[in-house]
Scaffold this motif. Sequence first.
Motif, mmCIF file in Angstrom:
data_model
loop_
_atom_site.group_PDB
_atom_site.id
_atom_site.type_symbol
_atom_site.label_atom_id
_atom_site.label_comp_id
_atom_site.label_asym_id
_atom_site.label_seq_id
_atom_site.Cartn_x
_atom_site.Cartn_y
_atom_site.Cartn_z
ATOM 1 N N LEU A 96 -3.477 4.342 -10.321
ATOM 2 C CA LEU A 96 -4.459 4.226 -9.249
ATOM 3 C C LEU A 96 -5.841 4.624 -9.739
ATOM 4 O O LEU A 96 -5.988 5.567 -10.530
ATOM 5 C CB LEU A 96 -4.073 5.124 -8.064
ATOM 6 C CG LEU A 96 -2.901 4.675 -7.188
ATOM 7 C CD1 LEU A 96 -2.614 5.728 -6.130
ATOM 8 C CD2 LEU A 96 -3.201 3.340 -6.524
ATOM 9 N N ILE A 133 -1.514 3.840 -1.864
ATOM 10 C CA ILE A 133 -2.893 3.446 -1.603
ATOM 11 C C ILE A 133 -3.278 3.862 -0.195
ATOM 12 O O ILE A 133 -2.486 3.795 0.736
ATOM 13 C CB ILE A 133 -3.067 1.921 -1.779
ATOM 14 C CG1 ILE A 133 -2.871 1.551 -3.248
ATOM 15 C CG2 ILE A 133 -4.426 1.443 -1.279
ATOM 16 C CD1 ILE A 133 -2.901 0.071 -3.515
ATOM 17 N N THR A 142 -5.486 -0.598 -7.895
ATOM 18 C CA THR A 142 -4.312 -0.227 -8.677
ATOM 19 C C THR A 142 -4.119 -1.228 -9.800
ATOM 20 O O THR A 142 -4.565 -2.372 -9.712
ATOM 21 C CB THR A 142 -3.046 -0.189 -7.797
ATOM 22 O OG1 THR A 142 -1.929 0.244 -8.568
ATOM 23 C CG2 THR A 142 -2.730 -1.558 -7.223
ATOM 24 N N ALA A 158 -9.761 0.528 -2.562
ATOM 25 C CA ALA A 158 -8.856 1.163 -3.517
ATOM 26 C C ALA A 158 -8.485 0.148 -4.586
ATOM 27 O O ALA A 158 -8.638 -1.060 -4.392
ATOM 28 C CB ALA A 158 -7.609 1.673 -2.802
ATOM 29 N N GLU A 162 0.829 -1.205 0.000
ATOM 30 C CA GLU A 162 0.000 0.000 0.000
ATOM 31 C C GLU A 162 0.863 1.256 0.000
ATOM 32 O O GLU A 162 0.596 2.227 -0.721
ATOM 33 C CB GLU A 162 -0.919 0.000 1.226
ATOM 34 C CG GLU A 162 -2.010 -1.050 1.193
ATOM 35 C CD GLU A 162 -3.009 -0.872 2.321
ATOM 36 O OE1 GLU A 162 -3.352 0.287 2.620
ATOM 37 O OE2 GLU A 162 -3.436 -1.875 2.919
#
Length: 436
Positions: free
Chosen positions: A366, A346, A355, A353, A341
């Motif tokens: 992202l 993140i 990615t 979230a 993260e």
Amino acid sequence: MKTLHGLLASSLFLAVHAFYSSSDDVVELTPSNFNKVLQSDSLWLIEFYAPWCGHCQSLTPEWKKAATALKGVVKVGAVDADQHKSLGSQYGIQGFPTIKIFGANKNKPEDYQGGRTSQAIVEGALTALRSVVKERLSGKSGSSGQNRQGGGGKKDVVELTEENFDRLVLNGEESWMVEFFAPWCGHCKRLEPEWAAAAAEVREQTKGKVRLGAVDATVHQGLGSRYAVRGYPTIKVFAKGEQPVDYEGGRTRSDIVAQALSLFSANAPPPELLEILNEGVLKKTCDDYQLCIIAVLPHILDTGAAGRNDYLKVMMKMAEKYKQKTWGWLWTEAGAQMDLESSLGIGGFGYPAMTAINARKMKFALLKGSFSETGIHEFLRDLSVGRGSTATIGGTALPKIHTAEPWDGKDGVLPEEDDIDLSDVDLDDINGRVEL
């Protein structure tokens, strides 16, 4: 005599379609001449465009300038994918303009992710060219195109007979395109190199899930009779679990590959959605696929099982939607992989979230929009056509991954707290008062 409206419409049509001319250094590519790319030792930078696309029209002068600057160093081409849909389908084009780099391995072109100015395009091409040169210095093969029309491709065409046909085609796990031929047939002889080249590419791009076979119907007359073969060559499509149908498409390599990829896409299951439990899961997924899509979901105590399953369903729908891309799909719980993260930034936008990582280029992007089918689709669509905003992952390898216990599918349980004995605590002292 044409009306003024008709003349204007014709002029507009010509203006829209005249992206590149013979005086430009951009090579106009079509299914009939695309083999010059695949058989070339040169690096090619190819734009797939649609004449009605505003972004494509804006790119055209920059593309011409880049082609002139790269003349004699890197080949620059363009495909009207609106007109030549077979090429667009073959290379998974889902938006315009899409730019692909055909480097050392022409079977696996890479998406160009850089800027759309002539300067950025030239720099991207030279970076890719340096990679090709380094591979050659290390002893790796250069162009893969030379084997496509030669004997190397023939081994990927499966010789089918009355003895193995049912076992391989009807009862096997793969989908098939089968050519019924006669050795004396001139059309069959002309098809042979195209069929062999397509077989090699289809096997690689579908990971063996679609195969190309050939039956000498003059020898195995029972098979020809069973499938009502009355002329040569006859091509039949055997989709898994369905009745065979006649293939009525073109006979070039690109036409055959496009049909095979369409067959693969229609019958392929969505990719598996894996929880990141150890370093091996992340490394294998990100190494095996061009992109690995990773979701970081809220802690189970924040959503419960129902909320988490809702998020996972959204991911699985997107994996189904983009299954032709053969991307890898992963998820983890917030806080379980803090190194990951942190390296990807993140958490700054909250959870969930998402990615997308290109491990070969050590680049990532992202999700800035909503974690929904619409938001994720827009995110992935932009990435697939080179419009996404990307950043570089720090270091030379992916972050450290910690071993984690798999989610059991249940709601979270709050940890038990130890009982505290307050009998010996002077509450007045705690509250800041002095006993008189």
